[in-house]
Design a protein around this motif. Structure first.
Motif, PDB file in Angstrom:
ATOM      1  N   THR A  44       7.145  -4.499   1.845  1.00  0.00           N
ATOM      2  CA  THR A  44       5.906  -4.012   1.248  1.00  0.00           C
ATOM      3  C   THR A  44       6.063  -3.937  -0.263  1.00  0.00           C
ATOM      4  O   THR A  44       7.051  -3.398  -0.762  1.00  0.00           O
ATOM      5  CB  THR A  44       5.551  -2.609   1.785  1.00  0.00           C
ATOM      6  OG1 THR A  44       5.356  -2.687   3.188  1.00  0.00           O
ATOM      7  CG2 THR A  44       4.291  -2.071   1.127  1.00  0.00           C
ATOM      8  N   VAL A  45       5.061  -4.460  -0.971  1.00  0.00           N
ATOM      9  CA  VAL A  45       4.994  -4.317  -2.421  1.00  0.00           C
ATOM     10  C   VAL A  45       3.630  -3.712  -2.730  1.00  0.00           C
ATOM     11  O   VAL A  45       2.600  -4.240  -2.311  1.00  0.00           O
ATOM     12  CB  VAL A  45       5.166  -5.669  -3.145  1.00  0.00           C
ATOM     13  CG1 VAL A  45       4.965  -5.507  -4.643  1.00  0.00           C
ATOM     14  CG2 VAL A  45       6.531  -6.274  -2.850  1.00  0.00           C
ATOM     15  N   SER A  46       3.636  -2.588  -3.452  1.00  0.00           N
ATOM     16  CA  SER A  46       2.397  -1.889  -3.794  1.00  0.00           C
ATOM     17  C   SER A  46       2.369  -1.602  -5.286  1.00  0.00           C
ATOM     18  O   SER A  46       3.401  -1.303  -5.882  1.00  0.00           O
ATOM     19  CB  SER A  46       2.303  -0.557  -3.042  1.00  0.00           C
ATOM     20  OG  SER A  46       2.234  -0.754  -1.659  1.00  0.00           O
ATOM     21  N   THR A  47       1.169  -1.659  -5.864  1.00  0.00           N
ATOM     22  CA  THR A  47       0.991  -1.267  -7.267  1.00  0.00           C
ATOM     23  C   THR A  47      -0.111  -0.216  -7.325  1.00  0.00           C
ATOM     24  O   THR A  47      -0.940  -0.114  -6.417  1.00  0.00           O
ATOM     25  CB  THR A  47       0.613  -2.452  -8.172  1.00  0.00           C
ATOM     26  OG1 THR A  47      -0.711  -2.868  -7.866  1.00  0.00           O
ATOM     27  CG2 THR A  47       1.576  -3.603  -8.032  1.00  0.00           C
ATOM     28  N   GLN A  99       5.285   2.897  -9.089  1.00  0.00           N
ATOM     29  CA  GLN A  99       5.076   3.544 -10.371  1.00  0.00           C
ATOM     30  C   GLN A  99       4.640   2.576 -11.460  1.00  0.00           C
ATOM     31  O   GLN A  99       4.743   2.886 -12.625  1.00  0.00           O
ATOM     32  CB  GLN A  99       6.362   4.267 -10.790  1.00  0.00           C
ATOM     33  CG  GLN A  99       6.792   5.338  -9.814  1.00  0.00           C
ATOM     34  CD  GLN A  99       5.725   6.400  -9.606  1.00  0.00           C
ATOM     35  OE1 GLN A  99       5.124   6.879 -10.560  1.00  0.00           O
ATOM     36  NE2 GLN A  99       5.460   6.752  -8.361  1.00  0.00           N
ATOM     37  N   ILE A 100       4.188   1.388 -11.092  1.00  0.00           N
ATOM     38  CA  ILE A 100       3.703   0.444 -12.094  1.00  0.00           C
ATOM     39  C   ILE A 100       2.216   0.225 -11.891  1.00  0.00           C
ATOM     40  O   ILE A 100       1.687   0.411 -10.801  1.00  0.00           O
ATOM     41  CB  ILE A 100       4.450  -0.908 -12.047  1.00  0.00           C
ATOM     42  CG1 ILE A 100       4.212  -1.621 -10.716  1.00  0.00           C
ATOM     43  CG2 ILE A 100       5.921  -0.737 -12.314  1.00  0.00           C
ATOM     44  CD1 ILE A 100       4.685  -3.043 -10.709  1.00  0.00           C
ATOM     45  N   ASP A 101       1.541  -0.155 -12.947  1.00  0.00           N
ATOM     46  CA  ASP A 101       0.114  -0.395 -12.846  1.00  0.00           C
ATOM     47  C   ASP A 101      -0.214  -1.852 -12.563  1.00  0.00           C
ATOM     48  O   ASP A 101      -1.150  -2.141 -11.848  1.00  0.00           O
ATOM     49  CB  ASP A 101      -0.594   0.039 -14.130  1.00  0.00           C
ATOM     50  CG  ASP A 101      -0.645   1.549 -14.267  1.00  0.00           C
ATOM     51  OD1 ASP A 101      -0.710   2.229 -13.224  1.00  0.00           O
ATOM     52  OD2 ASP A 101      -0.596   2.050 -15.393  1.00  0.00           O
ATOM     53  N   ARG A 154      -0.152  -4.808  -1.727  1.00  0.00           N
ATOM     54  CA  ARG A 154      -1.284  -3.930  -2.000  1.00  0.00           C
ATOM     55  C   ARG A 154      -1.490  -3.772  -3.498  1.00  0.00           C
ATOM     56  O   ARG A 154      -0.541  -3.639  -4.253  1.00  0.00           O
ATOM     57  CB  ARG A 154      -1.025  -2.522  -1.461  1.00  0.00           C
ATOM     58  CG  ARG A 154      -1.209  -2.349  -0.015  1.00  0.00           C
ATOM     59  CD  ARG A 154      -1.191  -0.853   0.362  1.00  0.00           C
ATOM     60  NE  ARG A 154      -1.076  -0.719   1.785  1.00  0.00           N
ATOM     61  CZ  ARG A 154       0.072  -0.551   2.439  1.00  0.00           C
ATOM     62  NH1 ARG A 154       1.208  -0.476   1.778  1.00  0.00           N
ATOM     63  NH2 ARG A 154       0.085  -0.447   3.743  1.00  0.00           N
ATOM     64  N   GLY A 155      -2.767  -3.736  -3.875  1.00  0.00           N
ATOM     65  CA  GLY A 155      -3.151  -3.427  -5.249  1.00  0.00           C
ATOM     66  C   GLY A 155      -4.583  -2.941  -5.252  1.00  0.00           C
ATOM     67  O   GLY A 155      -5.325  -3.178  -4.293  1.00  0.00           O
ATOM     68  N   GLN A 156      -4.990  -2.250  -6.305  1.00  0.00           N
ATOM     69  CA  GLN A 156      -6.391  -1.836  -6.404  1.00  0.00           C
ATOM     70  C   GLN A 156      -7.292  -3.071  -6.498  1.00  0.00           C
ATOM     71  O   GLN A 156      -8.304  -3.155  -5.825  1.00  0.00           O
ATOM     72  CB  GLN A 156      -6.600  -0.926  -7.617  1.00  0.00           C
ATOM     73  CG  GLN A 156      -5.950   0.429  -7.474  1.00  0.00           C
ATOM     74  CD  GLN A 156      -6.526   1.225  -6.320  1.00  0.00           C
ATOM     75  OE1 GLN A 156      -7.732   1.280  -6.104  1.00  0.00           O
ATOM     76  NE2 GLN A 156      -5.647   1.849  -5.554  1.00  0.00           N
ATOM     77  N   SER A 157      -6.897  -4.026  -7.332  1.00  0.00           N
ATOM     78  CA  SER A 157      -7.613  -5.293  -7.467  1.00  0.00           C
ATOM     79  C   SER A 157      -6.583  -6.411  -7.501  1.00  0.00           C
ATOM     80  O   SER A 157      -5.461  -6.220  -7.955  1.00  0.00           O
ATOM     81  CB  SER A 157      -8.440  -5.330  -8.756  1.00  0.00           C
ATOM     82  OG  SER A 157      -9.473  -4.373  -8.705  1.00  0.00           O
TER      83      SER A 157
END
Length: 164
Positions: free
Chosen positions: A28-31, A7-9, A57-60
């Protein structure tokens, strides 16, 4: 054990100081958007993704804008930057069969200050993949950098590839 950040950007590691982020044994850590490290002068970050199914994981992913980061992907770990990945300065290494650094669009290596050139090492049984392009020395005016991309390994070489 899963550590899920959904839930963070923006995830910042060592933004203005020193920090360590470790994903191990399937963690796992995802943004939703951005992973950043070492964004201010004098900052440092250590990011380790170790073990099968361990994932960041991240978008960028923007590693090393001004500070110094060390990024280690090992033993089947994965960093997945869904859009783009940048390593301006510091070191990123992949080791251990199945370890991957993925980017949906491009990977840029370089563009950092000369005193901290970017270095990426892709060892035996590992892969670095981008869909569109891999850039070395994408320098801004007035910045001289000497990025390094090492592909190593025998009998199974590391892989650096563009996906079509």
């Amino acid at each position: 054990m899963d550590a899920l950040i959904g839930q963070i950007d923006v995830l910042m590691v060592g933004y203005a100081g020193s920090a360590t982020l470790q994903m191990r044994n399937g963690g796992t850590v995802s943004t939703n958007s951005l992973v950043q490290s070492s964004q201010r002068q004098g900052s440092s970050a250590l990011v380790e993704v170790d073990g099968a199914h361990s994932t960041l994981r991240g978008q960028s992913c923007f590693f090393d804008r001004v500070g110094v980061s060390t990024i280690r992907i090992s033993n089947g770990g994965l960093i997945n930057c869904k859009q783009s990945a940048i390593l301006d300065a510091g070191e990123l290494s992949l080791s251990g069969t199945g370890s991957k650094w993925l980017s949906g669009n491009s990977i840029s290596i370089g563009n950092g200050p000369q005193q901290n050139p970017a270095s990426v090492t892709v060892n035996e049984g590992t892969a670095k993949e981008a869909s569109d392009a891999v850039f070395l020395v994408e320098s801004a005016p007035g910045i001289v950098c000497s990025p390094v991309l090492n592909i190593e390994g025998w009998p199974t070489r590391g892989q650096s590839s563009l996906k079509e």
